[in-house]
Motif scaffolding. Structure first.
Motif, PDB file in Angstrom:
ATOM      1  N   VAL A  89     -23.230  -8.659   5.395  1.00 61.42           N
ATOM      2  CA  VAL A  89     -22.082  -9.281   4.729  1.00 61.42           C
ATOM      3  C   VAL A  89     -20.786  -8.728   5.322  1.00 61.42           C
ATOM      4  O   VAL A  89     -19.836  -9.467   5.614  1.00 61.42           O
ATOM      5  CB  VAL A  89     -22.138  -9.019   3.205  1.00 61.42           C
ATOM      6  N   TYR A  90     -20.763  -7.420   5.546  1.00 62.73           N
ATOM      7  CA  TYR A  90     -19.572  -6.800   6.117  1.00 62.73           C
ATOM      8  C   TYR A  90     -19.246  -7.435   7.466  1.00 62.73           C
ATOM      9  O   TYR A  90     -18.114  -7.843   7.735  1.00 62.73           O
ATOM     10  CB  TYR A  90     -19.802  -5.286   6.273  1.00 62.73           C
ATOM     11  N   ARG A  91     -20.277  -7.548   8.299  1.00 60.92           N
ATOM     12  CA  ARG A  91     -20.061  -8.082   9.658  1.00 60.92           C
ATOM     13  C   ARG A  91     -19.531  -9.507   9.610  1.00 60.92           C
ATOM     14  O   ARG A  91     -18.662  -9.906  10.354  1.00 60.92           O
ATOM     15  CB  ARG A  91     -21.389  -8.083  10.428  1.00 60.92           C
ATOM     16  N   GLU A  92     -20.086 -10.243   8.695  1.00 62.68           N
ATOM     17  CA  GLU A  92     -19.689 -11.646   8.613  1.00 62.68           C
ATOM     18  C   GLU A  92     -18.254 -11.770   8.069  1.00 62.68           C
ATOM     19  O   GLU A  92     -17.436 -12.511   8.608  1.00 62.68           O
ATOM     20  CB  GLU A  92     -20.702 -12.334   7.685  1.00 62.68           C
ATOM     21  N   ARG A  93     -17.929 -10.969   7.066  1.00 61.83           N
ATOM     22  CA  ARG A  93     -16.612 -11.136   6.437  1.00 61.83           C
ATOM     23  C   ARG A  93     -15.465 -10.592   7.289  1.00 61.83           C
ATOM     24  O   ARG A  93     -14.357 -11.115   7.220  1.00 61.83           O
ATOM     25  CB  ARG A  93     -16.596 -10.452   5.057  1.00 61.83           C
ATOM     26  N   VAL A  94     -15.715  -9.523   8.082  1.00 60.66           N
ATOM     27  CA  VAL A  94     -14.584  -9.020   8.889  1.00 60.66           C
ATOM     28  C   VAL A  94     -14.187 -10.027   9.962  1.00 60.66           C
ATOM     29  O   VAL A  94     -13.090  -9.954  10.502  1.00 60.66           O
ATOM     30  CB  VAL A  94     -14.838  -7.643   9.560  1.00 60.66           C
ATOM     31  N   SER A  95     -15.085 -10.955  10.253  1.00 56.71           N
ATOM     32  CA  SER A  95     -14.729 -11.945  11.271  1.00 56.71           C
ATOM     33  C   SER A  95     -13.914 -13.093  10.662  1.00 56.71           C
ATOM     34  O   SER A  95     -13.543 -14.026  11.352  1.00 56.71           O
ATOM     35  CB  SER A  95     -15.993 -12.489  11.932  1.00 56.71           C
ATOM     36  N   ARG A  96     -13.676 -13.030   9.349  1.00 56.79           N
ATOM     37  CA  ARG A  96     -12.890 -14.090   8.690  1.00 56.79           C
ATOM     38  C   ARG A  96     -11.712 -13.499   7.917  1.00 56.79           C
ATOM     39  O   ARG A  96     -11.693 -13.530   6.679  1.00 56.79           O
ATOM     40  CB  ARG A  96     -13.787 -14.859   7.710  1.00 56.79           C
ATOM     41  N   PRO A  97     -10.709 -12.927   8.636  1.00 58.76           N
ATOM     42  CA  PRO A  97      -9.561 -12.353   7.914  1.00 58.76           C
ATOM     43  C   PRO A  97      -8.834 -13.428   7.113  1.00 58.76           C
ATOM     44  O   PRO A  97      -8.832 -14.594   7.509  1.00 58.76           O
ATOM     45  CB  PRO A  97      -8.658 -11.826   9.029  1.00 58.76           C
ATOM     46  N   LEU A  98      -8.251 -13.030   5.999  1.00 57.96           N
ATOM     47  CA  LEU A  98      -7.503 -13.973   5.141  1.00 57.96           C
ATOM     48  C   LEU A  98      -6.035 -13.567   5.113  1.00 57.96           C
ATOM     49  O   LEU A  98      -5.734 -12.415   4.795  1.00 57.96           O
ATOM     50  CB  LEU A  98      -8.019 -13.870   3.707  1.00 57.96           C
ATOM     51  N   PRO A  99      -5.112 -14.486   5.430  1.00 58.76           N
ATOM     52  CA  PRO A  99      -3.688 -14.121   5.382  1.00 58.76           C
ATOM     53  C   PRO A  99      -3.299 -13.586   4.004  1.00 58.76           C
ATOM     54  O   PRO A  99      -3.804 -14.059   2.985  1.00 58.76           O
ATOM     55  CB  PRO A  99      -2.966 -15.434   5.687  1.00 58.76           C
ATOM     56  N   ALA A 100      -2.385 -12.592   3.991  1.00 60.41           N
ATOM     57  CA  ALA A 100      -1.921 -12.029   2.722  1.00 60.41           C
ATOM     58  C   ALA A 100      -1.040 -13.049   2.008  1.00 60.41           C
ATOM     59  O   ALA A 100      -0.544 -13.993   2.634  1.00 60.41           O
ATOM     60  CB  ALA A 100      -1.133 -10.752   2.989  1.00 60.41           C
ATOM     61  N   GLU A 101      -0.877 -12.842   0.712  1.00 56.80           N
ATOM     62  CA  GLU A 101      -0.054 -13.764  -0.082  1.00 56.80           C
ATOM     63  C   GLU A 101       1.162 -12.986  -0.588  1.00 56.80           C
ATOM     64  O   GLU A 101       0.998 -11.907  -1.158  1.00 56.80           O
ATOM     65  CB  GLU A 101      -0.916 -14.218  -1.258  1.00 56.80           C
ATOM     66  N   LYS A 102       2.339 -13.529  -0.349  1.00 60.20           N
ATOM     67  CA  LYS A 102       3.546 -12.824  -0.798  1.00 60.20           C
ATOM     68  C   LYS A 102       3.802 -13.138  -2.270  1.00 60.20           C
ATOM     69  O   LYS A 102       3.753 -14.299  -2.672  1.00 60.20           O
ATOM     70  CB  LYS A 102       4.731 -13.286   0.065  1.00 60.20           C
ATOM     71  N   VAL A 103       4.029 -12.119  -3.070  1.00 63.89           N
ATOM     72  CA  VAL A 103       4.336 -12.348  -4.491  1.00 63.89           C
ATOM     73  C   VAL A 103       5.694 -11.715  -4.814  1.00 63.89           C
ATOM     74  O   VAL A 103       6.181 -10.860  -4.085  1.00 63.89           O
ATOM     75  CB  VAL A 103       3.230 -11.766  -5.413  1.00 63.89           C
ATOM     76  N   ARG A 104       6.295 -12.171  -5.922  1.00 68.10           N
ATOM     77  CA  ARG A 104       7.666 -11.719  -6.227  1.00 68.10           C
ATOM     78  C   ARG A 104       7.704 -10.345  -6.888  1.00 68.10           C
ATOM     79  O   ARG A 104       8.661  -9.607  -6.764  1.00 68.10           O
ATOM     80  CB  ARG A 104       8.340 -12.733  -7.142  1.00 68.10           C
ATOM     81  N   SER A 105       6.663 -10.052  -7.660  1.00 74.70           N
ATOM     82  CA  SER A 105       6.675  -8.733  -8.311  1.00 74.70           C
ATOM     83  C   SER A 105       5.263  -8.171  -8.281  1.00 74.70           C
ATOM     84  O   SER A 105       4.291  -8.924  -8.140  1.00 74.70           O
ATOM     85  CB  SER A 105       7.156  -8.856  -9.754  1.00 74.70           C
ATOM     86  N   GLY A 106       5.169  -6.866  -8.376  1.00 73.82           N
ATOM     87  CA  GLY A 106       3.844  -6.247  -8.299  1.00 73.82           C
ATOM     88  C   GLY A 106       3.737  -5.075  -9.250  1.00 73.82           C
ATOM     89  O   GLY A 106       4.729  -4.370  -9.506  1.00 73.82           O
ATOM     90  N   ALA A 107       2.515  -4.874  -9.749  1.00 67.20           N
ATOM     91  CA  ALA A 107       2.290  -3.764 -10.684  1.00 67.20           C
ATOM     92  C   ALA A 107       2.644  -2.426 -10.039  1.00 67.20           C
ATOM     93  O   ALA A 107       3.037  -1.481 -10.724  1.00 67.20           O
ATOM     94  CB  ALA A 107       0.828  -3.767 -11.131  1.00 67.20           C
ATOM     95  N   CYS A 108       2.550  -2.355  -8.722  1.00 66.61           N
ATOM     96  CA  CYS A 108       2.824  -1.079  -8.041  1.00 66.61           C
ATOM     97  C   CYS A 108       4.286  -0.662  -8.211  1.00 66.61           C
ATOM     98  O   CYS A 108       4.636   0.472  -7.899  1.00 66.61           O
ATOM     99  CB  CYS A 108       2.478  -1.166  -6.561  1.00 66.61           C
ATOM    100  N   GLN A 109       5.122  -1.581  -8.694  1.00 67.84           N
ATOM    101  CA  GLN A 109       6.543  -1.226  -8.876  1.00 67.84           C
ATOM    102  C   GLN A 109       6.922  -1.214 -10.359  1.00 67.84           C
ATOM    103  O   GLN A 109       8.093  -1.381 -10.709  1.00 67.84           O
ATOM    104  CB  GLN A 109       7.425  -2.202  -8.082  1.00 67.84           C
ATOM    105  N   GLU A 110       5.937  -1.017 -11.226  1.00 73.71           N
ATOM    106  CA  GLU A 110       6.278  -0.960 -12.657  1.00 73.71           C
ATOM    107  C   GLU A 110       7.239   0.198 -12.930  1.00 73.71           C
ATOM    108  O   GLU A 110       8.082   0.130 -13.804  1.00 73.71           O
ATOM    109  CB  GLU A 110       4.999  -0.816 -13.501  1.00 73.71           C
ATOM    110  N   GLU A 111       7.089   1.280 -12.159  1.00 73.21           N
ATOM    111  CA  GLU A 111       8.038   2.395 -12.290  1.00 73.21           C
ATOM    112  C   GLU A 111       8.541   2.755 -10.900  1.00 73.21           C
ATOM    113  O   GLU A 111       7.747   2.884  -9.967  1.00 73.21           O
ATOM    114  CB  GLU A 111       7.354   3.578 -12.972  1.00 73.21           C
TER     115      GLU A 111
END
Ligand SMILES: Cc1cc2nc3c(=O)[nH]c(=O)nc-3n(C[C@H](O)[C@H](O)[C@H](O)COP(=O)(O)O)c2cc1C
Length: 454
Positions: A89-111
């Motif tokens: 599964v690993y081998r198969e999935r690394v050959s199919r990268p998925l573009p990142a999705e830009k979001v306006r806000s993220g939990a990582c910036q709660e503080e």
């Protein structure tokens, strides 16, 4: 402490999955981040205990998650598949990268904190001679100054002051290339701590320079990574990370860094002296509400999570290279010291395949010093089975092949970046199979000792 959920696959969703499956232990006892946490981590992983959440860390109010990928089974859980299929599964999935999705806000910036104090984080010190506490599960995110392609990798980070740290950047890494390309300008960086394990699996691997590990992470979990704009540097950061450190890699500045307990089981490449490493100046610290810190340790044995993270990828690379030269190649196991690959072959091997397979493996992976070929009746996960095959199926004069003067990974303390490599053909000659039939006791698997022993 309840683990709050987000919609995206993140550290918390993974911890919740582990907990539901009875594979997460919460540790209430107070633990010292200096040596004690690392000791408990290693012993727990060696004894096959669950992943750990240290809830009471001396001097800190942030819990530490650990051993999240410290077994093949847990890696498979991160991919959401049974352990037997994880490699494929690993081998198969690394050959199919998925573009990142830009979001306006993220939990990582709660503080958000514009003044960075690294001492707030429960950074662990693992080994006896380590120069200090090291951030070990931080994924370093940069953007190539020329192409804009994102790179994510692991590099150890030693805090020097509250807002400066030394970072050891291997000279052949893509991060070093980005740093060099930024010339006299500081390179914006973000350190993301506390991510879904698929992110760690992607960061542990050197994919081609034009391939973004963030897209690979998306491919691995079959869901785009959501990215949010950083607060103090021109960079996007993973929105669901627990903790983000933003900063700049300073041009032409180095500081003493090390020693540090490496994955080889030593403190460096044959020396315990500190080396001069690059320096990051931090410009912001952001985190989720009630963040969770993650720690991992490096070492050569079962029990060090870094081995599991990097071996899955190395196996995929070696398997692909070996399969390209022979139809007989079935499976690969890289032993956790990283320097030994066991390759299982079937009876379809042709004249010359043995050395072709070995040469392909050595060329694909400079970490390898030994390649062992075994038959299908050998369990490649079992050290004792592999060594049994080496001891009973090898005529050293005939079956040891030397591949002279190949490049070797620089942290190996016994070689100086080049060495002769050894292929061991531990397969049975095709025309002599009958004499190598393994002994077996009939109905062995059906015997339940509880029926016999008190
Ligand atoms: C847990 C862990 C720690 C690592 N620490 C370092 C490090 O301190 N320095 C380094 O150069 N590579 C380190 N590596 C290896 C790199 O992260 C790895 O080679 C990565 O693929 C480099 O990626 P890049 O070439 O895309 O930058 C580490 C790997 C793991 C899994």
């Amino acid at each position: 402490m309840a683990i709050e959920q987000n919609q995206e696959s993140d550290l918390r969703s993974y911890l919740t999955g582990l907990e539901k499956a009875g594979k997460l232990a919460r540790i209430k006892k107070q633990v010292n981040p200096r040596h004690e946490i690392a000791g408990v981590m290693l012993k727990a992983a060696q004894q096959g205990k669950p992943a750990l959440l240290f809830e009471n860390v001396k001097g800190h109010d942030i819990p530490v998650a650990a051993n999240l990928c410290a077994s093949r089974e847990r890696l498979a859980m991160a991919l959401g598949v049974p352990a037997e299929t994880a490699r494929d599964v690993y081998r198969e999935r690394v050959s199919r990268p998925l573009p990142a999705e830009k979001v306006r806000s993220g939990a990582c910036q709660e503080e958000v904190f514009s003044s960075v104090d690294l001492t707030r984080l429960p950074i662990i010190t693992a080994h006896e001679l380590d120069a200090g506490p090291y951030i070990t599960a931080g994924v370093i995110i940069v953007k190539d100054p020329r192409s804009g392609v994102y790179n994510a990798s692991f590099q150890r980070i030693l805090p020097l002051t509250k807002n400066r740290a030394a970072i050891y950047i291997g000279r052949s890494s893509d991060l070093m290339r980005c740093y060099q390309e930024s010339g006299d300008n500081p390179l914006p960086v973000a350190i993301a701590i506390g991510l879904h394990p698929t992110f760690l699996l992607a960061a542990a691997v050197k994919f081609p320079f034009h391939v973004s590990e963030i897209e690979v992470a998306g491919g691995l979990r079959e869901e785009p990574v959501r990215m949010v704009t950083a607060v103090s540097v021109p960079l996007d950061v993973p929105a669901s990370a627990e903790i983000i450190l933003e900063g700049r890699l300073l041009p032409r500045v180095t500081e003493a860094e090390g020693p540090f307990g490496e994955y080889t089981g030593y403190y460096g490449a044959g020396s315990i002296a500190a080396r001069q490493s690059q320096v990051i100046e931090f410009t912001a610290l952001t985190h989720r509400r009630r963040p969770i810190y993650q720690a991992l340790t490096s070492g050569p044995t079962l029990g060090h999570e870094s081995s599991y993270l990097s071996c899955l990828a190395k196996e995929a690379i070696v398997l692909q290279a070996a399969m390209a030269v022979s139809p007989a190649v079935e499976r690969v196991n890289i032993m956790l010291s990283r320097y030994i690959a066991v390759i299982q072959v079937n009876d379809k091997r042709r004249k010359g395949d043995v050395s072709q397979i070995m040469a392909a493996a050595f060329s694909a992976m400079e970490y390898l010093k030994y390649v062992v070929l075994v038959d299908e009746d050998v369990d490649i996960e079992s050290y004792s089975d592999v060594f049994w095959a080496i001891s009973t199926r090898v005529d050293p004069g005939r079956d040891l092949l030397i591949f002279p003067k190949m490049r070797m990974e620089p942290l190996d303390p016994s070689t100086e970046e080049m060495c002769d490599k050894v292929g061991i053909d531990a397969t049975v000659p095709l025309d002599r199979k009958e004499g190598f039939k393994r002994t077996a006791i009939p109905n062995f698997d059906e015997i339940d000792l509880d029926d016999y022993l008190p």
